[in-house]
Write a protein that holds these residues in place. Structure first.
Motif, PDB file in Angstrom:
ATOM      1  N   ALA A  93      44.115  45.910  52.979  1.00  0.00           N
ATOM      2  CA  ALA A  93      42.510  46.460  53.379  1.00  0.00           C
ATOM      3  C   ALA A  93      43.349  46.575  55.203  1.00  0.00           C
ATOM      4  CB  ALA A  93      41.744  45.086  53.223  1.00  0.00           C
ATOM      5  N   GLN A  94      42.909  47.089  55.095  1.00  0.00           N
ATOM      6  CA  GLN A  94      43.029  48.145  56.901  1.00  0.00           C
ATOM      7  C   GLN A  94      41.413  47.338  57.936  1.00  0.00           C
ATOM      8  OE1 GLN A  94      45.256  50.966  57.866  1.00  0.00           O
ATOM      9  NE2 GLN A  94      46.085  51.035  56.184  1.00  0.00           N
ATOM     10  N   CYS A  95      40.403  48.810  57.895  1.00  0.00           N
ATOM     11  CA  CYS A  95      39.129  48.506  58.319  1.00  0.00           C
ATOM     12  C   CYS A  95      38.778  47.704  58.002  1.00  0.00           C
ATOM     13  CB  CYS A  95      38.550  49.720  58.696  1.00  0.00           C
ATOM     14  SG  CYS A  95      37.449  50.345  57.430  1.00  0.00           S
ATOM     15  N   GLY A  96      38.673  47.681  55.819  1.00  0.00           N
ATOM     16  CA  GLY A  96      38.453  47.184  55.248  1.00  0.00           C
ATOM     17  C   GLY A  96      37.064  48.007  54.474  1.00  0.00           C
ATOM     18  N   TYR A  97      36.436  48.515  55.896  1.00  0.00           N
ATOM     19  CA  TYR A  97      34.833  48.797  55.334  1.00  0.00           C
ATOM     20  C   TYR A  97      35.139  49.640  53.465  1.00  0.00           C
ATOM     21  CZ  TYR A  97      30.087  51.007  55.445  1.00  0.00           C
ATOM     22  OH  TYR A  97      28.885  50.437  55.458  1.00  0.00           O
ATOM     23  N   CYS A  98      36.238  49.880  53.374  1.00  0.00           N
ATOM     24  CA  CYS A  98      35.922  50.900  51.596  1.00  0.00           C
ATOM     25  C   CYS A  98      36.329  49.719  50.890  1.00  0.00           C
ATOM     26  CB  CYS A  98      36.958  51.963  51.404  1.00  0.00           C
ATOM     27  SG  CYS A  98      38.287  51.232  51.844  1.00  0.00           S
ATOM     28  N   GLN A  99      37.054  48.775  50.784  1.00  0.00           N
ATOM     29  CA  GLN A  99      37.367  47.967  50.174  1.00  0.00           C
ATOM     30  C   GLN A  99      36.862  46.807  48.903  1.00  0.00           C
ATOM     31  OE1 GLN A  99      40.689  47.652  49.431  1.00  0.00           O
ATOM     32  NE2 GLN A  99      41.589  49.312  51.595  1.00  0.00           N
ATOM     33  N   SER A 100      35.761  46.826  49.354  1.00  0.00           N
ATOM     34  CA  SER A 100      34.990  46.372  48.009  1.00  0.00           C
ATOM     35  C   SER A 100      34.578  47.487  47.237  1.00  0.00           C
ATOM     36  CB  SER A 100      33.664  46.082  48.405  1.00  0.00           C
ATOM     37  OG  SER A 100      33.269  45.088  49.570  1.00  0.00           O
ATOM     38  N   LEU A 129      37.111  57.011  48.729  1.00  0.00           N
ATOM     39  CA  LEU A 129      37.662  57.709  49.851  1.00  0.00           C
ATOM     40  C   LEU A 129      38.091  56.235  50.716  1.00  0.00           C
ATOM     41  CD1 LEU A 129      35.497  60.354  51.323  1.00  0.00           C
ATOM     42  CD2 LEU A 129      37.275  60.733  50.337  1.00  0.00           C
ATOM     43  N   CYS A 130      39.503  56.042  51.406  1.00  0.00           N
ATOM     44  CA  CYS A 130      39.829  55.358  51.899  1.00  0.00           C
ATOM     45  C   CYS A 130      40.500  55.909  53.755  1.00  0.00           C
ATOM     46  CB  CYS A 130      41.077  54.539  51.730  1.00  0.00           C
ATOM     47  SG  CYS A 130      41.546  53.046  52.998  1.00  0.00           S
ATOM     48  N   ARG A 131      39.090  56.320  54.530  1.00  0.00           N
ATOM     49  CA  ARG A 131      39.496  56.859  56.019  1.00  0.00           C
ATOM     50  C   ARG A 131      40.461  55.817  56.617  1.00  0.00           C
ATOM     51  NH1 ARG A 131      39.782  60.986  57.883  1.00  0.00           N
ATOM     52  NH2 ARG A 131      38.535  61.195  59.890  1.00  0.00           N
ATOM     53  N   CYS A 132      40.831  55.077  56.393  1.00  0.00           N
ATOM     54  CA  CYS A 132      42.020  54.284  56.627  1.00  0.00           C
ATOM     55  C   CYS A 132      43.510  54.226  56.204  1.00  0.00           C
ATOM     56  CB  CYS A 132      42.070  53.133  57.049  1.00  0.00           C
ATOM     57  SG  CYS A 132      40.689  51.711  57.901  1.00  0.00           S
ATOM     58  N   GLY A 133      43.530  55.397  55.311  1.00  0.00           N
ATOM     59  CA  GLY A 133      44.376  55.730  54.642  1.00  0.00           C
ATOM     60  C   GLY A 133      45.401  54.695  53.749  1.00  0.00           C
TER      61      GLY A 133
ATOM     62  N   THR B 372      34.586  57.772  60.520  1.00  0.00           N
ATOM     63  CA  THR B 372      34.208  56.397  59.844  1.00  0.00           C
ATOM     64  C   THR B 372      33.895  56.339  58.865  1.00  0.00           C
ATOM     65  OG1 THR B 372      32.901  55.464  60.780  1.00  0.00           O
ATOM     66  CG2 THR B 372      34.849  55.924  62.557  1.00  0.00           C
ATOM     67  N   MET B 373      34.596  55.524  58.292  1.00  0.00           N
ATOM     68  CA  MET B 373      33.807  54.621  56.649  1.00  0.00           C
ATOM     69  C   MET B 373      32.435  53.987  56.694  1.00  0.00           C
ATOM     70  SD  MET B 373      35.343  56.437  54.212  1.00  0.00           S
ATOM     71  CE  MET B 373      34.505  55.545  52.692  1.00  0.00           C
ATOM     72  N   GLU B 374      32.329  53.428  57.867  1.00  0.00           N
ATOM     73  CA  GLU B 374      31.154  52.695  58.058  1.00  0.00           C
ATOM     74  C   GLU B 374      30.304  53.525  59.388  1.00  0.00           C
ATOM     75  OE1 GLU B 374      31.826  49.506  60.740  1.00  0.00           O
ATOM     76  OE2 GLU B 374      29.543  49.024  60.188  1.00  0.00           O
TER      77      GLU B 374
HETATM   78  S1  FES Z   1      40.255  50.091  54.578  1.00  0.00           S
HETATM   79 FE1  FES Z   1      39.016  51.645  56.129  1.00  0.00          FE
HETATM   80  S2  FES Z   1      38.129  52.832  54.751  1.00  0.00           S
HETATM   81 FE2  FES Z   1      39.431  51.816  53.574  1.00  0.00          FE
END
Ligand code: FES
Lengths: 152, 746
Positions: A93-100, A129-133, B372-374
């Motif tokens: 995880a980076q920002c983690g928002y996509c990870q769930s 999608l994962c914007r953090c790549g 951004t994802m969020e």
């Molecule tokens: S970890 Fe940030 S969008 Fe996937």
């Protein structure tokens, strides 16, 4: 109407067309499942219905007849699911928002395919999608999780 | 310690006495004392020895006052304090903390001097010095510009060391032993006879100890957390759905809202009719926000539905409204009257442009969304004469001050709780969504309001990375570059953003030309000129800002010059690089990628080098072409951050930068009609998906020297390395992004 989520049955009073996502987040206060796009394009909303990955943001709650599992029901910080453990070990995880959503998609994949190839992973995870790549680590962690599950 | 420090300490002592033993530790030289923001809101039984260390009954909490939006900075910043404080890694808790002047960002302000990062001449240093003072006087707590680690590398280690000093001194008093005889270990002070006092029991007494301004710091050989790949402090929460992003904040009795604004951002709402919306289930209120409306309901989805049911009559924008008109205004601004800067003018460019073989080219990049994802969101709660806000923000001091103004409160009555962020990329430097939530909290006083944007609002109400155009002229002779003249025109993001903060943008905007004027290429005749396009649709910062397009411009054109000169693009760059760490990263990537070895038919490779925020990065991209299109196979990266504090996280950040850069390179483009974006969601604004993500191999080099940040640095070389690989494989030179307008990808 009745809705079973993570082993608990809830009586909910909403329009049947309300997407499952918003029932989970706003009505049942289960914020682990994320809102990202609202049109089944990003995967952040992925949950399981009877063990199959479902896009909760476009699934009317009235159409859900099976039992729902969200990220909160997959594993907990104290008792990680094999996919979550692999994710933590790989530091995905980076920002983690996509990870769930990523984790729920991966867990659903490994139920039907215990030894996926890179191509299998790409196909099963292409909706997330994962914007953090974090993709390179996601791929590696799915392989790790498969090994954990096979070894268990 | 001087008077100021004593006052600060006393203020703190009163605080800690009032809360019966609670303690917070950060260290400032006498002249630099800023109030410890933790003392304003110290819970019962807590102690804040510095602005970065709070100790309470549950243990030690480290305050990492920068936005965690994926970069892993909370982990590395916590490691800086933990290293010196000497606490066990799995025992610490980490919090962003409140907005505070003590958390100002000096490095970021200093990055914005109109000099190259490698320029350490008198003028550059004098200006950096002056701006460093300004950052404190005008304390903006900003996360951006890859500055967190550089800015806080010393300050947070000093905070940890000073807190440890105070804890040891307190133990010395208690034990009646000289401090020199005491050791620390994982959150305790140890006496030679085996007696052990925990930091928790020592904290109240430690609060009375004067803190040293410059405590000795551990030499690198003694580091046990720094320089190691640490488990991220937010990892388990993020993998179990238990991390709280702004969008996840839930309070009792909360109501849920969304907005619908004029998609021509900033333009007026002429009239609206909310009759139908108000009759919909769960709708509590419709608020006129000027320029748009908000719907407040008992469920976010119901608010979404009702907002769409409001009839809105939008005015047109006061700026060029179509993509063509916007691009035309950028091209038209390439004239003397719009000249913003000429930050490089080496040799005699005009003369050398008349010699050798000449090449001219025009390059273009479009507007980009942050995506951004969020989606943007904020929670605001006006109650008891006080405003509480929960939001993911990259500029909390500005967000707090704007919120205070809207609510008509003193800033001390506003508590901003900065949450984790599902991506930032510069978008969350703006406070527009916080301001909206505060307006709704005022309308619904006494009830917490969570305002969430749909993806459609997030994409269309964005302050985009501006489009830009570059004109190049260059000459080559004897397989080398003789002259390089680069002219870049773009709207100024600094002018646009600072204008929204009510601040003037004085002097040239380096961001327009950063990454084009400051590259460490020893080209004898090298000139870089920036033109500032008159302000149009509002724009803002994005990941690597000007570097994100200037990297594509300059590294593509250098490749063109190499081709014209008949030189190998790798060797030509190596010969041009005058900066040793830069040569090393390029050599490393050449070795790792097997540059020079024959590739199979249909395959190609391209190289790009870029210096961004003082960090040299080189990338080689390998592709395969087929009838279906281009497939990106593999990316090799070499990067030098000076000192690598967390190698595994640096790898993640480089991979992230590459994917981010490739998303923009392949697909990123916002176009306009009537001032509104045509792209509204991820179906029309594509980003890279996993099946297109290449393997990415990262090599981290350490030249020592100034420590630098990595959050943005992987982005700029990705697009040119790919464009150069496409040229290598197909002979086709693409001078415009997104590349998918000109070639297919699989
Ligand atoms: S970890 Fe940030 S969008 Fe996937």
């Amino acid at each position: 109407m009745k809705l079973t989520v993570n082993g608990t049955s809830h009586e909910i009073n909403v329009e049947p067309e309300m997407p499952l996502l918003w029932v989970l987040r706003d009505e049942l206060d289960l914020p682990g499942t994320k809102f990202g796009c609202g049109i089944a394009q990003c995967g952040a909303y992925t949950v399981h219905v009877d063990g199959t990955a479902v896009r909760s943001c476009v699934t009317p709650v009235g159409s859900v007849s099976g039992v729902v599992t969200t990220i909160e029901g997959l594993g907990t910080p104290a008792t990680l699911h094999a996919v979550q453990a692999a994710w933590v070990e790989r530091q995905v995880a980076q920002c983690g928002y996509c990870q769930s959503g990523q984790i729920m998609s991966a867990a659903a994949l490994l139920k039907t395919n215990p030894a996926p190839t890179d191509a299998d992973i790409d196909e099963a995870m292409s909706g997330n999608l994962c914007r953090c790549g974090a993709y390179p680590r996601i791929r590696a962690a799915v392989h790790d999780a498969a090994k954990r599950i096979r070894g268990a | 310690m001087g008077k100021l420090a004593t006052i600060a300490r006393r203020a703190f002592l009163i605080g800690s006495a009032a809360v019966a033993g609670g303690v917070a530790f950060g260290v400032y030289k006498v002249k630099q004392v800023a109030p410890n923001p933790l003392l304003d809101d110290l819970p019962q039984g807590a102690t804040a020895l510095t602005p970065h260390v709070r100790i309470d009954g549950q243990g030690v909490t480290l305050i990492t006052p920068r936005a965690e939006m994926g970069q892993g900075n909370h982990t590395t910043l916590a490691a800086l304090v933990a290293e010196e404080l000497d606490v066990a890694w799995d025992s610490i808790r980490v919090e962003h903390g409140p907005p505070g002047a003590a958390y100002y960002n000096r490095a970021l302000v200093q990055h914005n001097v109109p000099f190259a990062d490698l320029d350490h001449g008198n003028a550059a240093e004098a200006m950096r010095g002056a701006l460093g003072v300004m950052a404190k006087l005008m304390p903006m707590q900003i996360t951006g510009g890859s500055s967190s680690i550089e800015d806080l590398f010393d300050r947070m280690r000093i905070a940890g060391a000073a807190a440890r000093f105070a804890l040891v001194a307190a133990a010395a008093q208690k034990l009646g032993l000289p401090a020199a005889q005491l050791k620390t270990e994982n959150g305790s002070v140890l006496a030679p006879d085996g007696r052990r006092l925990t930091y928790l029991e020592l904290a109240p007494a430690a609060a009375a100890i004067d803190l040293p301004a410059s405590p000795p710091l551990k030499p690198r050989e003694q580091w046990r957390y720094l320089g190691k790949s640490m488990p991220r402090v937010d990892m388990v929460a993020k993998c179990t759905g238990t991390a709280t992003f702004g969008i996840d904040v839930r309070l009792p009795d909360m109501v849920f809202a969304t907005v619908r604004m004029n998609p021509a951002i900033g333009a007026r709402l002429v009239s609206f009719d909310a009759t139908a919306a108000k009759a919909m289930r769960g709708v509590l209120n419709v608020v006129d926000l000027r320029g748009g409306i908000a719907v407040i309901a008992d469920n976010t989805w119901r608010a979404f539905q009702a907002a769409q049911a409001v009839q809105c009559n939008w005015a047109g924008p006061g700026y060029p409204a179509s993509t063509t008109a916007m691009m035309d205004s950028i091209v038209a601004s390439m004239s003397e009257e719009n000249r913003d800067s000429r930050l490089r003018d080496d040799g005699s460019v005009d003369k050398s442009l008349a010699e050798g073989t000449r090449l001219e080219a025009e390059y273009r990049v479009p507007f980009l969304a942050h995506a951004t994802m969020e989606p943007m969101n904020a929670v605001a709660f006006l109650h008891d004469g006080q405003l509480d806000i929960w939001a993911g923000v990259q500029n909390p001091t500005a967000a707090r001050d704007q919120a205070a103004k809207i609510a008509g409160l003193d800033a001390t009555k506003v508590r901003l709780h900065t949450t984790l962020m599902g991506g930032g990329f510069g978008r969350r430097l703006e406070s527009d969504y916080v301001v909206q939530a505060v307006k709704l909290a005022v309308a619904m006083a006494g009830k917490p309001v969570k305002m969430t944007w749909r993806r459609e609002e997030d994409m269309t109400l964005d302050f985009y990375r501006p489009a830009a155009v570059a004109h190049f002229r260059g000459t080559t002779a004897a397989k080398q570059v003789l002259a390089l003249d680069v002219q870049v025109a773009s709207p100024s993001v600094a002018e646009s953003n600072l204008g929204r903060l009510g601040l003037p943008a004085l002097g040239p905007d380096k961001l327009i030309i950063e990454g084009a004027f400051d590259q460490p290429y020893a080209i004898a005749n090298y000139r870089a000129t920036a033109y500032r396009t008159p302000a149009g649709r509002p724009v803002s910062y994005a990941r690597s800002v000007g570097n994100s397009y200037n990297g594509f411009f300059i590294e593509s054109f250098i490749d063109e010059l190499a081709a014209q000169a008949g030189a190998d693009p790798m060797n030509m760059r190596l010969a041009l690089l005058s900066h040793e760490p830069s040569r090393k990263v390029l050599s490393a990537v050449a070795a790792k990628s097997g540059w020079g070895q024959q590739l199979a038919a249909g395959r190609g490779r391209g190289v790009a080098f870029h210096m961004c925020r003082g960090v040299p990065v080189a990338q080689v991209i390998e592709i395969t072409t087929s009838k279906q299109g281009v497939k990106i196979d593999k990316v090799f990266v070499a990067v030098d951050v000076g000192t690598a504090l967390d190698p595994r996280n640096i790898e993640a950040q480089q991979q992230s930068g590459v994917i981010f850069g490739l998303s923009a390179a392949l697909y990123g483009e916002i176009t306009f009609a009537k001032g509104a974006a045509n792209q509204t969601n991820f179906d029309s604004y594509q980003v890279l998906r996993i099946q297109q993500a290449p393997q990415i191999v990262v090599e981290v080099l350490e030249s020592g020297g100034t420590i630098r940040g990595v959050g943005e640095t992987g982005v700029p070389p990705a697009a040119p390395a790919l464009a150069n690989a496409i040229f290598n494989a197909t002979g086709k030179r693409i001078r415009e992004l997104p590349l998918s307008k000109h070639i297919d990808f699989v």
